[in-house]
Design a protein around this motif. Structure first.
Motif, short mmCIF file in Angstrom:
data_model
loop_
_atom_site.label_atom_id
_atom_site.label_comp_id
_atom_site.label_asym_id
_atom_site.label_seq_id
_atom_site.Cartn_x
_atom_site.Cartn_y
_atom_site.Cartn_z
N VAL A 236 7.03 12.55 -5.02
CA VAL A 236 5.97 13.50 -5.35
C VAL A 236 5.26 12.98 -6.59
CG1 VAL A 236 5.40 15.85 -6.04
CG2 VAL A 236 7.16 15.46 -4.30
N ASP A 237 4.03 12.51 -6.40
CA ASP A 237 3.29 11.85 -7.47
C ASP A 237 2.28 12.77 -8.15
OD1 ASP A 237 4.57 9.34 -6.90
OD2 ASP A 237 3.22 9.14 -5.18
N GLY A 238 2.41 14.07 -7.90
CA GLY A 238 1.51 15.02 -8.54
C GLY A 238 1.18 16.17 -7.62
N PHE A 239 0.08 16.86 -7.95
CA PHE A 239 -0.27 18.09 -7.24
C PHE A 239 -1.77 18.22 -7.05
CE2 PHE A 239 3.48 19.05 -9.94
CZ PHE A 239 4.41 19.24 -8.92
N LEU A 240 -2.15 18.92 -5.98
CA LEU A 240 -3.50 19.44 -5.83
C LEU A 240 -3.37 20.96 -5.89
CD1 LEU A 240 -6.49 18.93 -5.39
CD2 LEU A 240 -6.09 18.93 -2.92
N VAL B 194 0.84 -1.21 0.00
CA VAL B 194 0.00 0.00 0.00
C VAL B 194 0.87 1.25 0.00
CG1 VAL B 194 -1.56 1.39 1.45
CG2 VAL B 194 -2.09 -1.02 0.97
N ALA B 195 1.92 1.24 0.79
CA ALA B 195 2.83 2.40 0.84
C ALA B 195 3.45 2.69 -0.52
CB ALA B 195 3.92 2.16 1.88
N GLU B 196 3.83 1.65 -1.22
CA GLU B 196 4.49 1.83 -2.51
C GLU B 196 3.52 2.23 -3.62
OE1 GLU B 196 7.81 1.83 -3.34
OE2 GLU B 196 7.91 1.96 -1.15
N SER B 197 2.27 1.80 -3.51
CA SER B 197 1.31 2.07 -4.58
C SER B 197 0.49 3.33 -4.38
CB SER B 197 0.36 0.88 -4.75
OG SER B 197 -0.39 0.66 -3.57
N THR B 198 0.39 3.82 -3.15
CA THR B 198 -0.41 5.01 -2.88
C THR B 198 0.24 6.25 -3.45
OG1 THR B 198 -1.34 4.08 -0.84
CG2 THR B 198 -1.40 6.48 -1.06
N ARG B 199 -0.54 7.01 -4.19
CA ARG B 199 -0.02 8.26 -4.73
C ARG B 199 -0.08 9.35 -3.66
NH1 ARG B 199 -3.34 8.57 -10.30
NH2 ARG B 199 -4.96 7.79 -8.89
N ILE B 200 1.04 10.03 -3.47
CA ILE B 200 1.14 11.12 -2.51
C ILE B 200 1.45 12.38 -3.30
CG2 ILE B 200 2.25 11.97 -0.42
CD1 ILE B 200 3.11 9.08 0.17
N ILE B 201 0.51 13.32 -3.29
CA ILE B 201 0.66 14.54 -4.08
C ILE B 201 0.85 15.73 -3.15
CG2 ILE B 201 -0.70 13.53 -5.95
CD1 ILE B 201 -3.08 15.25 -5.08
N TYR B 202 1.32 16.83 -3.72
CA TYR B 202 1.58 18.03 -2.92
C TYR B 202 0.63 19.15 -3.32
CZ TYR B 202 3.65 22.34 -1.23
OH TYR B 202 3.81 23.55 -0.62
N GLY B 203 0.18 19.91 -2.33
CA GLY B 203 -0.63 21.09 -2.57
C GLY B 203 -0.19 22.23 -1.68
N GLY B 204 -0.18 23.42 -2.22
CA GLY B 204 0.23 24.59 -1.44
C GLY B 204 0.92 25.61 -2.31
N SER B 205 0.13 26.50 -2.93
CA SER B 205 0.68 27.56 -3.80
C SER B 205 1.49 26.99 -4.97
CB SER B 205 1.52 28.54 -2.99
OG SER B 205 0.74 29.19 -2.00
N VAL B 206 1.03 25.85 -5.50
CA VAL B 206 1.69 25.28 -6.68
C VAL B 206 1.37 26.12 -7.90
CG1 VAL B 206 1.83 23.25 -8.18
CG2 VAL B 206 1.57 22.95 -5.72
N ASN B 207 2.40 26.40 -8.71
CA ASN B 207 2.18 27.14 -9.94
C ASN B 207 3.14 26.66 -11.03
OD1 ASN B 207 4.72 28.58 -9.60
ND2 ASN B 207 3.68 29.86 -8.09
N ALA B 208 3.07 27.28 -12.19
CA ALA B 208 3.89 26.84 -13.32
C ALA B 208 5.37 27.03 -13.06
CB ALA B 208 3.46 27.58 -14.59
N ASN B 209 5.73 27.96 -12.19
CA ASN B 209 7.14 28.25 -11.94
C ASN B 209 7.79 27.25 -10.99
OD1 ASN B 209 7.16 30.57 -13.59
ND2 ASN B 209 6.29 31.80 -11.93
N ASN B 210 7.04 26.73 -10.02
CA ASN B 210 7.67 25.86 -9.01
C ASN B 210 7.35 24.37 -9.19
OD1 ASN B 210 5.05 25.46 -7.82
ND2 ASN B 210 5.31 27.32 -6.60
N CYS B 211 6.44 24.04 -10.13
CA CYS B 211 6.01 22.65 -10.21
C CYS B 211 7.08 21.71 -10.74
CB CYS B 211 4.74 22.53 -11.06
SG CYS B 211 4.93 22.99 -12.79
N LYS B 212 7.97 22.21 -11.59
CA LYS B 212 8.95 21.32 -12.20
C LYS B 212 9.93 20.76 -11.16
CE LYS B 212 11.71 20.81 -16.38
NZ LYS B 212 10.80 19.80 -16.94
N GLY B 213 10.43 21.63 -10.28
CA GLY B 213 11.35 21.17 -9.25
C GLY B 213 10.69 20.19 -8.31
N LEU B 214 9.42 20.45 -7.97
CA LEU B 214 8.69 19.55 -7.09
C LEU B 214 8.44 18.21 -7.76
CD1 LEU B 214 6.18 22.19 -5.73
CD2 LEU B 214 7.75 20.87 -4.29
#
Length: 252
Positions: free
Chosen positions: A229-233, A203-223
């Motif tokens: 980091v399996d994506g964004f909200l 479950v730990a390996e398959s669960t997607r964990i995404i990040y949210g918090g002022s995500v934008n086009a400028n900072n998403c690439k590094g994240l």
């Protein structure tokens, strides 16, 4: 199997009119989106059905909340049963704005999560600490306590396959502040380690964990370059053209 990248857009209490919502739908329908990324948008409940009926089929719809009862005298609420029967696939639960403004406890969030899972909905489960909790060195403990309430109501791998964990530090939501890539990666590793112990390694390996918090086009690439980091909200930026850039962050 690799975890499929996930980008969600939480419109919150936007847009302000059916006409604005239609313009958003038309923008998404005319955009080129990475087919290898799962895209989910969460309009207000008033616009759930018209958005579902008119959005392109590769963009899924989420509600921003649901109640834990399937029916009854609960004025103003919307049930998981109603969402599922209307064709809505996802629901956002545990968002810090609801925890703070409506005093939702982790146990209450867990009740709603179980109701959603029992109706075969997918859950975007939000967890995260305040600035005071982070500065006190308690960030991981806070996140784990929020997750523990969910673990207490289910350890079923099938249920967990329908949960996307969204790490959203409260101090970074709508503030313009953002956790560093290293901070996000560290917390996501901690979440995965906790799930491995509390639920199972698979479950730990398959669960997607995404990040949210002022995500934008400028900072998403590094994240997005971080391995856990399996994506964004995405909040405010989901209402802007740059949302497409965030969806396409992994396109070479």
């Amino acid at each position: 199997m690799p975890r499929k990248f996930f980008v969600g857009g939480n419109f919150k209490m936007n847009p302000r009119s059916p006409e604005e919502n239609e313009r958003l739908i038309n923008f998404f329908n005319g955009s080129v989106l990475d087919p290898h990324t799962e895209v989910v948008i969460a309009p207000p409940s008033l616009f759930l059905i018209p958005t579902l009926e008119n959005i392109r089929k590769d963009v899924k719809i989420a509600a921003q909340n649901c109640y834990f009862q399937s029916d009854g005298a609960y004025t103003g609420e919307i049930s998981a049963t109603q969402l599922y029967n209307s064709g809505i696939e996802y629901v956002i639960l545990g968002h810090s704005e609801r925890r703070r403004l409506f005093h939702e406890t982790s146990e209450f969030v867990a009740q709603k999560t179980r109701a959603a899972l029992d109706c075969d909905l997918n859950v975007i489960l939000c967890v995260g600490e305040t600035l005071e909790e982070r500065e006190a060195g308690r960030a991981q403990n806070v996140v784990e306590s929020q997750l523990q309430a969910i673990v207490a109501i289910t350890k079923d791998p099938e249920h967990w396959s329908h949960i996307v964990v969204a790490y959203e530090p409260v101090w970074a939501i709508g503030t313009g502040k953002i956790a560093t890539s290293a901070q996000v990666q560290e917390t996501h590793v901690g979440i995965r380690r906790y799930l491995a112990t509390a639920v199972s390694h698979d479950v730990a390996e398959s669960t997607r964990i995404i990040y949210g918090g002022s995500v934008n086009a400028n900072n998403c690439k590094g994240l997005a370059s971080q391995p856990d980091v399996d994506g964004f909200l995405v909040g405010g930026a989901s209402l802007k053209p740059e949302f497409v850039d965030i969806v396409n962050v992994r396109v070479a």
